[in-house]
Design an enzyme around this catalytic site. Sequence first.
Site, mmCIF file in Angstrom:
data_model
loop_
_atom_site.group_PDB
_atom_site.id
_atom_site.type_symbol
_atom_site.label_atom_id
_atom_site.label_comp_id
_atom_site.label_asym_id
_atom_site.label_seq_id
_atom_site.Cartn_x
_atom_site.Cartn_y
_atom_site.Cartn_z
ATOM 1 N N GLU A 112 0.886 -1.197 -0.002
ATOM 2 C CA GLU A 112 -0.233 -0.062 0.121
ATOM 3 C C GLU A 112 0.955 1.254 -0.043
ATOM 4 O OE1 GLU A 112 -3.943 1.567 2.380
ATOM 5 O OE2 GLU A 112 -2.382 0.546 3.552
ATOM 6 N N LYS A 130 -10.182 0.181 -2.049
ATOM 7 C CA LYS A 130 -10.423 0.165 -0.477
ATOM 8 C C LYS A 130 -11.634 0.388 0.113
ATOM 9 C CE LYS A 130 -7.526 0.716 3.736
ATOM 10 N NZ LYS A 130 -6.382 1.356 4.314
ATOM 11 N N CYS A 188 -4.909 -3.431 3.463
ATOM 12 C CA CYS A 188 -4.565 -3.162 4.993
ATOM 13 C C CYS A 188 -5.718 -3.259 5.910
ATOM 14 C CB CYS A 188 -4.145 -1.514 4.808
ATOM 15 S SG CYS A 188 -3.145 -0.961 6.242
#
Length: 268
Positions: free
Chosen positions: A44, A117, A157
Site C-alpha cells: 500500500e 479500499k 490493509c
Amino acid sequence: MKQKFIAAAVQMVSGTDVAANLARAAALVAEAAAGGAAFVVLPEYFCLMGRQDGDKVAICEDAGHGPLQSALAAMARDNKVWLAAGTIPLRSPQPGKVFNSTLVFDPDGVVQARYDKIHLFGYTGNGERYCESDSILAGKQPVKVDIGLAQVACGICYDLRFPELFRQLAPFDVMILPAAFTAATGEAHWEVLMRARAIENQCFVIASGQGGRHENGRKTHGQSMIIDPWGRILAQQASGEGVVLAEIDPELLHSVRSGLPALAHRVL
C-alpha cells in the site's frame, strides 16, 4: 489453481519522492521476477508516503491513464509477471478525496481488475492520529480476479480486520493484502489476523507491507509474508526493503480443503 507457481510479496519503505519510489518498486519487481516469481504484490502507498493527506490527492490519476499507471504497466510487461500494484490514488467524484486502489496487471501490462479500499482506517493512540476518510472515498465492491494462475481475493490493509469481506468472496486460492500497518497496531495484531484469514478461508495469503521509518516520521510494521492454507508462514521479512518469495502449491490447497472441508460445512 492448476499448477505450482512462485509468488512475491514486496516490502518497501516509501518516501515523499514519487519518482524515487517508482524506481525502487521497479527494481524490486525485477528482483522478484529474477527469483522466479510469476505473481508480484506491491505494498500500500508504495508510490508515496506523503507528509500530509493532500499529497496523495495532488498526484491522483483518472483510471486508465497517467504516469503511475504507465509505470506499473511497464513493470508487469517488462518482467512478464502478474502484478498487484499495491495502491495508487485514483480520482473520485468528491473533490479533495481519492480512491485508494489496487490495480492488477497481466504480463502484457493490461489491467484485469481494480479494487477500491472499502474499510478506511481510523486510529488514535501512542501520540498518533489517522483518519483515512479525511482524504479517501471508500469503495463499495468486493473483488475477486482470475489471474490464470489462481483465483485471487483482494483486500487492502485495514480490510484485514473485517473477515466478512473475504467470506463473501470465498472460495478463492489466494488472498492479497497490500498494507501500511502502523508499528503499534502491527506489533499487536498483524500476524495473528493474517494467519486467521488464511486458516478460515483455507487459502494462501500474500501480505506486502511498508516496513520502517518514513521521511514523514511515520513508522510502519513491515513483516511482509506469505502464508499457506494451514496458517503456516512460508517466508517473511521483518523490516526494511526486500522481496519475500514462496511457492503457491495447488496440491497443498486441495489437501487442506479435502482433509478439513470447513468451507463446505458453512451454514451462514
